[in-house]
Scaffold this motif. Structure first.
Motif, PDB file in Angstrom:
ATOM      1  N   THR A  69     -16.653   6.144  21.058  1.00 15.41           N
ATOM      2  CA  THR A  69     -17.018   7.216  20.131  1.00 15.41           C
ATOM      3  C   THR A  69     -18.424   7.023  19.570  1.00 15.41           C
ATOM      4  O   THR A  69     -19.086   6.004  19.816  1.00 15.41           O
ATOM      5  N   TYR A  70     -18.859   7.991  18.791  1.00  9.56           N
ATOM      6  CA  TYR A  70     -20.166   7.925  18.139  1.00  9.56           C
ATOM      7  C   TYR A  70     -20.260   6.720  17.205  1.00  9.56           C
ATOM      8  O   TYR A  70     -21.312   6.086  17.093  1.00  9.56           O
ATOM      9  N   ALA A  71     -19.156   6.389  16.558  1.00  9.94           N
ATOM     10  CA  ALA A  71     -19.154   5.242  15.652  1.00  9.94           C
ATOM     11  C   ALA A  71     -19.384   3.930  16.389  1.00  9.94           C
ATOM     12  O   ALA A  71     -19.861   2.959  15.794  1.00  9.94           O
ATOM     13  N   SER A  72     -19.085   3.893  17.686  1.00 10.06           N
ATOM     14  CA  SER A  72     -19.222   2.651  18.459  1.00 10.06           C
ATOM     15  C   SER A  72     -20.578   2.521  19.140  1.00 10.06           C
ATOM     16  O   SER A  72     -21.198   1.459  19.106  1.00 10.06           O
ATOM     17  N   ILE A  73     -21.071   3.589  19.757  1.00  9.34           N
ATOM     18  CA  ILE A  73     -22.308   3.476  20.549  1.00  9.34           C
ATOM     19  C   ILE A  73     -23.367   4.498  20.149  1.00  9.34           C
ATOM     20  O   ILE A  73     -24.377   4.656  20.836  1.00  9.34           O
ATOM     21  N   GLY A  74     -23.134   5.214  19.065  1.00  5.47           N
ATOM     22  CA  GLY A  74     -24.146   6.119  18.553  1.00  5.47           C
ATOM     23  C   GLY A  74     -24.348   7.358  19.409  1.00  5.47           C
ATOM     24  O   GLY A  74     -23.404   7.886  20.004  1.00  5.47           O
ATOM     25  N   VAL A  75     -25.602   7.803  19.505  1.00  6.31           N
ATOM     26  CA  VAL A  75     -25.904   9.069  20.164  1.00  6.31           C
ATOM     27  C   VAL A  75     -25.610   9.025  21.660  1.00  6.31           C
ATOM     28  O   VAL A  75     -25.493  10.074  22.313  1.00  6.31           O
ATOM     29  N   THR A  76     -25.471   7.826  22.225  1.00  5.23           N
ATOM     30  CA  THR A  76     -25.127   7.719  23.646  1.00  5.23           C
ATOM     31  C   THR A  76     -23.775   8.368  23.937  1.00  5.23           C
ATOM     32  O   THR A  76     -23.557   8.910  25.028  1.00  5.23           O
ATOM     33  N   ALA A  77     -22.868   8.324  22.972  1.00  2.98           N
ATOM     34  CA  ALA A  77     -21.521   8.865  23.171  1.00  2.98           C
ATOM     35  C   ALA A  77     -21.543  10.368  23.462  1.00  2.98           C
ATOM     36  O   ALA A  77     -20.972  10.809  24.476  1.00  2.98           O
ATOM     37  N   ASP A  82     -15.139  15.164  15.317  1.00  5.19           N
ATOM     38  CA  ASP A  82     -15.142  13.964  14.475  1.00  5.19           C
ATOM     39  C   ASP A  82     -15.581  12.727  15.239  1.00  5.19           C
ATOM     40  O   ASP A  82     -16.256  11.850  14.682  1.00  5.19           O
ATOM     41  N   HIS A  83     -15.214  12.627  16.517  1.00  6.18           N
ATOM     42  CA  HIS A  83     -15.454  11.393  17.264  1.00  6.18           C
ATOM     43  C   HIS A  83     -16.837  11.315  17.904  1.00  6.18           C
ATOM     44  O   HIS A  83     -17.374  10.221  18.060  1.00  6.18           O
ATOM     45  N   TYR A  84     -17.409  12.465  18.276  1.00  6.53           N
ATOM     46  CA  TYR A  84     -18.648  12.415  19.051  1.00  6.53           C
ATOM     47  C   TYR A  84     -19.820  13.166  18.423  1.00  6.53           C
ATOM     48  O   TYR A  84     -20.956  12.987  18.864  1.00  6.53           O
ATOM     49  N   VAL A  89     -21.332  15.005  27.382  1.00  9.00           N
ATOM     50  CA  VAL A  89     -21.895  16.207  27.997  1.00  9.00           C
ATOM     51  C   VAL A  89     -22.064  16.006  29.507  1.00  9.00           C
ATOM     52  O   VAL A  89     -21.790  16.913  30.306  1.00  9.00           O
ATOM     53  N   ILE A  90     -22.505  14.821  29.914  1.00  6.36           N
ATOM     54  CA  ILE A  90     -22.668  14.542  31.348  1.00  6.36           C
ATOM     55  C   ILE A  90     -21.325  14.629  32.071  1.00  6.36           C
ATOM     56  O   ILE A  90     -21.219  15.225  33.150  1.00  6.36           O
ATOM     57  N   LEU A  91     -20.293  14.065  31.476  1.00  7.42           N
ATOM     58  CA  LEU A  91     -18.970  14.119  32.081  1.00  7.42           C
ATOM     59  C   LEU A  91     -18.452  15.558  32.156  1.00  7.42           C
ATOM     60  O   LEU A  91     -17.798  15.950  33.122  1.00  7.42           O
ATOM     61  N   ARG A  92     -18.761  16.343  31.141  1.00  6.57           N
ATOM     62  CA  ARG A  92     -18.357  17.752  31.164  1.00  6.57           C
ATOM     63  C   ARG A  92     -19.122  18.518  32.250  1.00  6.57           C
ATOM     64  O   ARG A  92     -18.561  19.410  32.895  1.00  6.57           O
ATOM     65  N   LEU A  93     -20.377  18.180  32.448  1.00  5.86           N
ATOM     66  CA  LEU A  93     -21.143  18.797  33.530  1.00  5.86           C
ATOM     67  C   LEU A  93     -20.515  18.477  34.887  1.00  5.86           C
ATOM     68  O   LEU A  93     -20.424  19.349  35.769  1.00  5.86           O
TER      69      LEU A  93
END
Length: 258
Positions: free
Chosen positions: A126-134, A61-63, A139-143
Protein backbone atom coordinates in the motif's frame (compact mmCIF):
# COMPACT_ATOMS: atom_id res chain seq x y z
CA UNK A 1 -34.97 -69.60 -69.40
CA UNK A 2 -36.06 -67.96 -66.19
CA UNK A 3 -33.37 -65.85 -64.49
CA UNK A 4 -32.74 -66.37 -60.81
CA UNK A 5 -33.85 -63.36 -58.83
CA UNK A 6 -31.02 -61.03 -57.98
CA UNK A 7 -30.04 -60.75 -54.38
CA UNK A 8 -30.48 -57.25 -52.99
CA UNK A 9 -27.22 -55.45 -52.52
CA UNK A 10 -26.12 -55.10 -48.92
CA UNK A 11 -26.15 -51.45 -47.89
CA UNK A 12 -22.73 -49.84 -47.75
CA UNK A 13 -22.60 -48.59 -44.22
CA UNK A 14 -18.89 -47.75 -44.12
CA UNK A 15 -19.21 -44.25 -45.61
CA UNK A 16 -22.15 -43.14 -43.49
CA UNK A 17 -20.41 -44.52 -40.40
CA UNK A 18 -17.30 -42.58 -41.27
CA UNK A 19 -19.33 -39.44 -41.86
CA UNK A 20 -21.17 -39.91 -38.59
CA UNK A 21 -17.89 -40.38 -36.74
CA UNK A 22 -16.44 -37.26 -38.37
CA UNK A 23 -19.53 -35.24 -37.50
CA UNK A 24 -19.35 -36.46 -33.91
CA UNK A 25 -15.68 -35.47 -33.69
CA UNK A 26 -16.41 -32.03 -35.14
CA UNK A 27 -19.31 -31.55 -32.74
CA UNK A 28 -17.13 -32.42 -29.76
CA UNK A 29 -14.49 -29.97 -30.90
CA UNK A 30 -17.10 -27.24 -31.39
CA UNK A 31 -18.42 -27.81 -27.88
CA UNK A 32 -14.87 -27.80 -26.53
CA UNK A 33 -14.07 -24.50 -28.24
CA UNK A 34 -17.31 -22.87 -27.08
CA UNK A 35 -16.69 -24.06 -23.52
CA UNK A 36 -13.09 -22.79 -23.59
CA UNK A 37 -14.26 -19.41 -24.89
CA UNK A 38 -16.95 -19.13 -22.24
CA UNK A 39 -14.75 -20.21 -19.32
CA UNK A 40 -11.78 -18.13 -20.42
CA UNK A 41 -13.87 -15.03 -20.97
CA UNK A 42 -15.57 -15.52 -17.60
CA UNK A 43 -12.19 -15.71 -15.89
CA UNK A 44 -10.96 -12.61 -17.69
CA UNK A 45 -13.99 -10.52 -16.78
CA UNK A 46 -14.01 -11.81 -13.23
CA UNK A 47 -10.53 -10.34 -12.86
CA UNK A 48 -11.62 -7.16 -14.61
CA UNK A 49 -14.64 -6.59 -12.36
CA UNK A 50 -12.86 -7.59 -9.15
CA UNK A 51 -10.63 -4.56 -9.65
CA UNK A 52 -13.62 -2.28 -10.19
CA UNK A 53 -15.22 -3.49 -6.95
CA UNK A 54 -12.06 -2.95 -4.93
CA UNK A 55 -11.53 0.49 -6.47
CA UNK A 56 -14.83 1.65 -5.03
CA UNK A 57 -14.32 0.00 -1.64
CA UNK A 58 -10.69 0.15 -0.51
CA UNK A 59 -8.22 1.49 -3.08
CA UNK A 60 -8.83 5.12 -2.15
CA UNK A 61 -7.63 4.56 1.43
CA UNK A 62 -4.81 2.16 0.55
CA UNK A 63 -3.26 3.71 -2.55
CA UNK A 64 -4.37 7.33 -2.83
CA UNK A 65 -4.44 8.48 0.78
CA UNK A 66 -1.67 10.98 -0.01
CA UNK A 67 -4.16 13.01 -2.03
CA UNK A 68 -6.41 13.63 0.96
CA UNK A 69 -9.78 12.17 1.83
CA UNK A 70 -11.72 14.27 -0.67
CA UNK A 71 -9.64 13.24 -3.70
CA UNK A 72 -8.67 9.67 -2.78
CA UNK A 73 -11.89 7.94 -3.86
CA UNK A 74 -12.26 9.86 -7.17
CA UNK A 75 -8.63 9.08 -8.01
CA UNK A 76 -9.23 5.43 -7.22
CA UNK A 77 -12.30 5.29 -9.45
CA UNK A 78 -10.43 7.08 -12.22
CA UNK A 79 -8.03 4.15 -12.47
CA UNK A 80 -10.94 2.01 -13.67
CA UNK A 81 -11.09 4.16 -16.79
CA UNK A 82 -7.40 3.60 -17.49
CA UNK A 83 -8.19 0.11 -18.69
CA UNK A 84 -10.66 1.43 -21.28
CA UNK A 85 -7.88 3.50 -22.81
CA UNK A 86 -5.72 0.38 -23.08
CA UNK A 87 -8.39 -1.95 -24.45
CA UNK A 88 -8.31 -0.72 -28.09
CA UNK A 89 -4.51 -1.00 -28.06
CA UNK A 90 -4.79 -4.52 -26.67
CA UNK A 91 -7.23 -5.43 -29.41
CA UNK A 92 -4.89 -4.13 -32.12
CA UNK A 93 -1.88 -5.98 -30.70
CA UNK A 94 -3.81 -9.21 -30.20
CA UNK A 95 -5.30 -9.12 -33.70
CA UNK A 96 -1.85 -8.64 -35.22
CA UNK A 97 -0.32 -11.46 -33.17
CA UNK A 98 -3.34 -13.65 -33.86
CA UNK A 99 -2.54 -13.45 -37.59
CA UNK A 100 1.14 -14.08 -36.96
CA UNK A 101 1.36 -16.82 -34.33
CA UNK A 102 -2.20 -18.11 -34.10
CA UNK A 103 -5.44 -17.44 -32.28
CA UNK A 104 -4.95 -20.15 -29.67
CA UNK A 105 -1.58 -18.83 -28.50
CA UNK A 106 -2.91 -15.29 -28.16
CA UNK A 107 -5.91 -16.50 -26.15
CA UNK A 108 -3.58 -18.25 -23.70
CA UNK A 109 -1.32 -15.18 -23.45
CA UNK A 110 -4.21 -12.81 -22.74
CA UNK A 111 -5.52 -15.16 -20.05
CA UNK A 112 -2.12 -15.34 -18.33
CA UNK A 113 -1.57 -11.59 -18.62
CA UNK A 114 -4.92 -10.80 -17.01
CA UNK A 115 -4.46 -13.38 -14.26
CA UNK A 116 -0.92 -12.35 -13.36
CA UNK A 117 -1.92 -8.67 -13.32
CA UNK A 118 -4.80 -9.48 -10.97
CA UNK A 119 -2.57 -11.48 -8.64
CA UNK A 120 -0.11 -8.59 -8.71
CA UNK A 121 -2.82 -6.23 -7.46
CA UNK A 122 -3.64 -8.67 -4.67
CA UNK A 123 0.00 -8.70 -3.55
CA UNK A 124 0.72 -4.99 -4.08
CA UNK A 125 1.97 -3.09 -0.99
CA UNK A 126 0.00 0.00 0.00
CA UNK A 127 0.87 3.69 -0.04
CA UNK A 128 1.73 3.50 3.65
CA UNK A 129 4.41 0.90 2.86
CA UNK A 130 6.13 2.12 -0.32
CA UNK A 131 4.73 5.59 -0.90
CA UNK A 132 3.91 6.94 -4.35
CA UNK A 133 5.31 3.79 -5.99
CA UNK A 134 2.16 1.95 -4.88
CA UNK A 135 -0.39 3.93 -6.96
CA UNK A 136 2.01 4.00 -9.92
CA UNK A 137 2.29 0.20 -9.89
CA UNK A 138 -1.47 -0.06 -9.43
CA UNK A 139 -2.09 1.98 -12.58
CA UNK A 140 0.44 -0.11 -14.53
CA UNK A 141 -1.27 -3.32 -13.48
CA UNK A 142 -4.64 -1.87 -14.48
CA UNK A 143 -3.21 -0.95 -17.88
CA UNK A 144 -2.08 -4.55 -18.31
CA UNK A 145 -5.58 -5.70 -17.43
CA UNK A 146 -6.97 -3.38 -20.08
CA UNK A 147 -4.56 -4.68 -22.72
CA UNK A 148 -5.57 -8.23 -21.87
CA UNK A 149 -9.29 -7.50 -21.93
CA UNK A 150 -8.91 -5.80 -25.31
CA UNK A 151 -7.43 -8.92 -26.85
CA UNK A 152 -9.46 -11.48 -24.94
CA UNK A 153 -12.99 -10.85 -26.09
CA UNK A 154 -12.20 -10.52 -29.78
CA UNK A 155 -9.94 -13.57 -29.73
CA UNK A 156 -12.48 -15.75 -27.96
CA UNK A 157 -15.26 -14.70 -30.34
CA UNK A 158 -13.01 -15.29 -33.34
CA UNK A 159 -12.07 -18.79 -32.22
CA UNK A 160 -15.71 -19.71 -31.69
CA UNK A 161 -16.85 -18.31 -35.03
CA UNK A 162 -13.96 -19.73 -37.06
CA UNK A 163 -14.56 -23.24 -35.71
CA UNK A 164 -18.31 -23.08 -36.29
CA UNK A 165 -19.94 -24.38 -39.47
CA UNK A 166 -21.80 -22.08 -41.81
CA UNK A 167 -25.21 -21.17 -40.48
CA UNK A 168 -24.17 -21.76 -36.85
CA UNK A 169 -21.61 -19.04 -36.34
CA UNK A 170 -23.96 -16.75 -34.47
CA UNK A 171 -24.92 -19.57 -32.12
CA UNK A 172 -21.38 -20.60 -31.23
CA UNK A 173 -20.15 -17.00 -31.33
CA UNK A 174 -22.56 -16.18 -28.51
CA UNK A 175 -20.50 -18.19 -25.98
CA UNK A 176 -17.96 -15.41 -25.23
CA UNK A 177 -20.78 -12.90 -24.77
CA UNK A 178 -22.05 -14.87 -21.78
CA UNK A 179 -18.67 -14.61 -20.06
CA UNK A 180 -19.07 -10.91 -19.26
CA UNK A 181 -22.24 -11.12 -17.10
CA UNK A 182 -21.10 -14.40 -15.53
CA UNK A 183 -17.76 -12.81 -14.63
CA UNK A 184 -19.58 -9.83 -13.10
CA UNK A 185 -21.82 -12.08 -11.02
CA UNK A 186 -18.87 -14.21 -9.92
CA UNK A 187 -16.77 -11.19 -8.88
CA UNK A 188 -19.67 -9.65 -6.97
CA UNK A 189 -20.49 -12.95 -5.30
CA UNK A 190 -16.91 -13.53 -4.15
CA UNK A 191 -16.64 -10.01 -2.71
CA UNK A 192 -19.97 -10.49 -0.97
CA UNK A 193 -18.85 -13.81 0.53
CA UNK A 194 -15.54 -12.39 1.75
CA UNK A 195 -17.15 -9.29 3.27
CA UNK A 196 -19.76 -11.45 5.01
CA UNK A 197 -17.04 -13.69 6.45
CA UNK A 198 -14.88 -10.90 7.88
CA UNK A 199 -15.39 -7.92 10.11
CA UNK A 200 -14.85 -4.44 8.67
CA UNK A 201 -11.26 -4.07 9.91
CA UNK A 202 -10.28 -7.49 8.56
CA UNK A 203 -11.82 -6.81 5.19
CA UNK A 204 -10.12 -3.42 4.92
CA UNK A 205 -6.78 -4.85 6.02
CA UNK A 206 -6.45 -8.13 4.08
CA UNK A 207 -9.86 -9.54 3.18
CA UNK A 208 -10.16 -7.50 -0.01
CA UNK A 209 -7.04 -9.24 -1.36
CA UNK A 210 -8.66 -12.70 -1.34
CA UNK A 211 -10.75 -12.24 -4.53
CA UNK A 212 -7.60 -11.15 -6.37
CA UNK A 213 -5.51 -14.07 -5.11
CA UNK A 214 -8.24 -16.53 -6.07
CA UNK A 215 -7.29 -15.75 -9.63
CA UNK A 216 -4.50 -18.34 -9.25
CA UNK A 217 -7.07 -21.13 -9.35
CA UNK A 218 -9.00 -19.48 -12.16
CA UNK A 219 -5.85 -19.15 -14.28
CA UNK A 220 -5.14 -22.85 -13.84
CA UNK A 221 -8.67 -23.80 -14.91
CA UNK A 222 -8.73 -21.44 -17.86
CA UNK A 223 -5.25 -22.43 -19.03
CA UNK A 224 -6.10 -26.13 -18.94
CA UNK A 225 -9.36 -25.69 -20.82
CA UNK A 226 -7.88 -23.50 -23.51
CA UNK A 227 -4.85 -25.73 -24.00
CA UNK A 228 -7.19 -28.56 -25.02
CA UNK A 229 -8.70 -26.82 -28.06
CA UNK A 230 -7.30 -27.03 -31.56
CA UNK A 231 -6.07 -24.07 -33.54
CA UNK A 232 -8.60 -22.23 -35.67
CA UNK A 233 -9.07 -24.02 -39.03
CA UNK A 234 -9.25 -20.61 -40.73
CA UNK A 235 -5.81 -19.69 -39.38
CA UNK A 236 -4.37 -23.10 -40.34
CA UNK A 237 -5.70 -22.70 -43.90
CA UNK A 238 -4.38 -19.14 -44.10
CA UNK A 239 -0.87 -20.21 -43.04
CA UNK A 240 -0.98 -23.09 -45.53
CA UNK A 241 -1.88 -20.81 -48.42
CA UNK A 242 0.23 -17.82 -47.40
CA UNK A 243 2.87 -18.96 -44.90
CA UNK A 244 4.72 -15.62 -44.96
CA UNK A 245 1.71 -13.35 -45.10
CA UNK A 246 1.66 -10.55 -42.58
CA UNK A 247 -1.46 -8.49 -41.98
CA UNK A 248 -0.48 -5.51 -39.81
CA UNK A 249 -3.26 -3.27 -38.53
CA UNK A 250 -2.04 -0.56 -40.86
CA UNK A 251 -3.18 -2.61 -43.85
CA UNK A 252 -6.74 -2.55 -42.53
CA UNK A 253 -6.71 1.25 -42.53
CA UNK A 254 -4.73 1.74 -45.75
CA UNK A 255 -6.58 -0.75 -47.94
CA UNK A 256 -10.14 0.07 -49.02
CA UNK A 257 -12.80 -2.56 -48.31
CA UNK A 258 -13.54 -4.97 -51.19
Amino acid sequence: MTQAPKKPLAPNTSAPAGCAESEETNHRELVRVARASLIGTTMEWYDFFVYASAAGLVFGDHYFSGLGSSAAVPASLATIGVSFLARPIGGIIASHLGDRIGRKAVMVVTLLLMGLSTIGVGLLPTYASIGVTAPVLLVILRLLQGLSAGGEWGGAALMSVEHAPGGRRGYYGSAPQLGTPIGLLLATGVFLAVSASTIDDQFASWGWRIPFLLSVALIAIGFYVRSQVEESPVFVDMKRRQPHHVAPPGDVVARPPP
